[in-house]
Design a protein around this motif. Structure first.
Motif, mmCIF file in Angstrom:
data_model
loop_
_atom_site.group_PDB
_atom_site.id
_atom_site.type_symbol
_atom_site.label_atom_id
_atom_site.label_comp_id
_atom_site.label_asym_id
_atom_site.label_seq_id
_atom_site.Cartn_x
_atom_site.Cartn_y
_atom_site.Cartn_z
ATOM 1 N N GLY A 42 -72.371 -41.375 -4.937
ATOM 2 C CA GLY A 42 -73.000 -41.278 -3.622
ATOM 3 C C GLY A 42 -74.200 -40.352 -3.675
ATOM 4 O O GLY A 42 -74.782 -40.120 -4.736
ATOM 5 N N ASP A 73 -66.617 -41.545 -4.356
ATOM 6 C CA ASP A 73 -66.188 -40.764 -3.197
ATOM 7 C C ASP A 73 -66.856 -41.322 -1.952
ATOM 8 O O ASP A 73 -67.783 -42.131 -2.031
ATOM 9 C CB ASP A 73 -66.515 -39.279 -3.369
ATOM 10 C CG ASP A 73 -68.005 -39.005 -3.370
ATOM 11 O OD1 ASP A 73 -68.772 -39.844 -3.870
ATOM 12 O OD2 ASP A 73 -68.418 -37.958 -2.848
ATOM 13 N N ARG A 75 -67.681 -40.373 2.451
ATOM 14 C CA ARG A 75 -67.575 -39.483 3.599
ATOM 15 C C ARG A 75 -66.702 -40.177 4.640
ATOM 16 O O ARG A 75 -66.738 -41.393 4.794
ATOM 17 C CB ARG A 75 -68.963 -39.213 4.164
ATOM 18 C CG ARG A 75 -69.868 -38.359 3.267
ATOM 19 C CD ARG A 75 -70.614 -39.182 2.211
ATOM 20 N NE ARG A 75 -71.506 -38.377 1.378
ATOM 21 C CZ ARG A 75 -72.772 -38.112 1.671
ATOM 22 N NH1 ARG A 75 -73.285 -38.565 2.781
ATOM 23 N NH2 ARG A 75 -73.525 -37.381 0.860
ATOM 24 N N HIS A 151 -70.582 -29.106 -7.479
ATOM 25 C CA HIS A 151 -69.550 -30.122 -7.200
ATOM 26 C C HIS A 151 -69.967 -31.452 -7.795
ATOM 27 O O HIS A 151 -71.136 -31.686 -8.109
ATOM 28 C CB HIS A 151 -69.278 -30.238 -5.695
ATOM 29 C CG HIS A 151 -70.244 -31.082 -4.929
ATOM 30 N ND1 HIS A 151 -71.229 -30.556 -4.124
ATOM 31 C CD2 HIS A 151 -70.366 -32.429 -4.828
ATOM 32 C CE1 HIS A 151 -71.907 -31.537 -3.562
ATOM 33 N NE2 HIS A 151 -71.411 -32.681 -3.970
ATOM 34 N N SER A 154 -66.503 -35.808 -4.612
ATOM 35 C CA SER A 154 -66.269 -34.856 -3.519
ATOM 36 C C SER A 154 -65.240 -33.836 -3.963
ATOM 37 O O SER A 154 -64.282 -33.494 -3.246
ATOM 38 C CB SER A 154 -65.831 -35.588 -2.242
ATOM 39 O OG SER A 154 -66.948 -36.216 -1.635
ATOM 40 N N LYS A 206 -81.055 -28.553 -8.549
ATOM 41 C CA LYS A 206 -79.862 -28.724 -9.389
ATOM 42 C C LYS A 206 -79.890 -27.776 -10.598
ATOM 43 O O LYS A 206 -78.929 -27.697 -11.355
ATOM 44 C CB LYS A 206 -79.790 -30.156 -9.949
ATOM 45 C CG LYS A 206 -79.988 -31.244 -8.928
ATOM 46 C CD LYS A 206 -78.829 -31.333 -7.978
ATOM 47 C CE LYS A 206 -79.052 -32.483 -7.014
ATOM 48 N NZ LYS A 206 -78.065 -32.500 -5.932
HETATM 49 C C1 6PG Z 1 -71.747 -37.265 -2.111
HETATM 50 C C2 6PG Z 1 -71.824 -37.446 -3.596
HETATM 51 C C3 6PG Z 1 -72.069 -36.127 -4.229
HETATM 52 C C4 6PG Z 1 -73.472 -36.213 -4.772
HETATM 53 C C5 6PG Z 1 -74.024 -34.857 -5.072
HETATM 54 C C6 6PG Z 1 -75.508 -34.958 -5.402
HETATM 55 O O1 6PG Z 1 -70.907 -37.899 -1.454
HETATM 56 O O2 6PG Z 1 -72.603 -36.512 -1.624
HETATM 57 O O3 6PG Z 1 -70.891 -38.141 -4.158
HETATM 58 O O4 6PG Z 1 -71.197 -35.761 -5.238
HETATM 59 O O5 6PG Z 1 -73.466 -37.001 -5.954
HETATM 60 O O6 6PG Z 1 -73.860 -34.053 -3.911
HETATM 61 O O7 6PG Z 1 -76.141 -35.524 -4.288
HETATM 62 P P1 6PG Z 1 -77.702 -35.888 -4.305
HETATM 63 O O8 6PG Z 1 -77.862 -36.974 -5.309
HETATM 64 O O9 6PG Z 1 -77.986 -36.345 -2.896
HETATM 65 O O10 6PG Z 1 -78.420 -34.627 -4.688
#
Ligand code: 6PG
Length: 251
Positions: A42, A73, A75, A151, A154, A206
């Motif tokens: 995601g 994962d 939301r 992380h 999730s 990151k």
């Molecule tokens: C989510 C993702 C999460 C995501 C990281 C990086 O549901 O947000 O699965 O693990 O991969 O937070 O997010 P970005 O690619 O938006 O920086």
């Protein structure tokens, strides 16, 4: 665990390399097992890769009729909510890919609690891969992202979900990063049963987490992405220059 780190000049090149790896994994999986099981990540980073895979020059390179898409994962929001990972995948990939609806297994978010959604997804995985009593399913390829806090999926720092060693899917309260909604996530046993894992990590935000996870062997409680250590599989970290900027910095 075999781990490879590739530092790419920019996010566009990262998306291309990720697409190349997905196409290669699909060909190998179909040759070996007649199908390709891919877990989508995601967040925002993978959008460019998904869009590339369904662009005219790439769309013919994936065996869509033998490909099965899952989600790492989700939301706890409806699928048409802009915060939904399924919503992003539908916009960037599913709406353009010639893939049958029954080849796409989104994480359900329509039951009354995240925990019920997690249990339902685990049931769907068991139906697809075989009974839950056996070993966790081995996906051919799992795409993962990295949060600025370390992380992944999730699996958030300090979360109870990090300790889950039996269930294939679990639920979690929000982490500290937005969006502040409950989550459903694959657990470490499933992630670490994957044949291949590719992290897509782009952007300066990151940098700190990437350096910590890749160089400092941090506690999983603090940087959950450090808990991704597939027992048999390989892990490839794709970072753009911005995300890799601290990799050579002193402590
Ligand atoms: C989510 C993702 C999460 C995501 C990281 C990086 O549901 O947000 O699965 O693990 O991969 O937070 O997010 P970005 O690619 O938006 O920086």
């Amino acid at each position: 665990m075999s781990r490879e780190i590739q530092i790419l000049p920019n996010a566009d090149r990262l998306a291309e390399v990720a697409a190349e790896m997905i196409v290669a994994a699909a060909a190998a999986s179909v040759a070996a097992r007649g199908r390709f099981t891919l877990v989508l990540s995601g967040g925002r980073t993978p959008e460019a890769t998904y869009a590339l895979l369904t662009s005219p020059e790439w769309i013919g390179q994936l065996p869509w009729d033998k490909t099965f898409l899952f989600f790492g994962d989700e939301r706890f929001v409806p699928p048409d909510d802009s915060r939904s990972n399924f919503h992003m995948a539908r916009q960037a990939l599913l709406s353009r890919a010639p893939i049958a609806a029954d080849h796409v297994l989104p994480i359900p978010t329509n039951l009354s609690t995240p925990a019920e959604c997690a249990a339902e997804y685990a049931r769907q995985l068991a139906k697809f891969f075989g009974p839950q009593s056996s070993a966790p399913p081995s996906f051919d390829l799992v795409l993962l992202g990295l949060g600025d806090d370390g992380h992944t999926a999730s699996l958030f720092p300090g979360a109870a979900a990090l300790a889950e060693q039996q269930a294939w899917v679990t639920s979690s309260p929000p982490g500290v990063l937005p969006p502040p909604v409950d989550r459903i996530t694959l657990t470490f046993p499933v992630l670490n049963a994957a044949r291949q894992i590719v992290f897509l990590v782009a952007g300066a935000g990151k940098g700190k987490a990437a350096r910590a996870v890749l160089l400092d062997d941090p506690p999983v409680q603090k940087r959950p992405a450090a808990g991704v250590r597939p027992t048999q599989g390989t892990v490839t970290w794709l970072l753009d220059q911005a995300a890799a900027a601290l990799m050579n910095a002193e402590q």
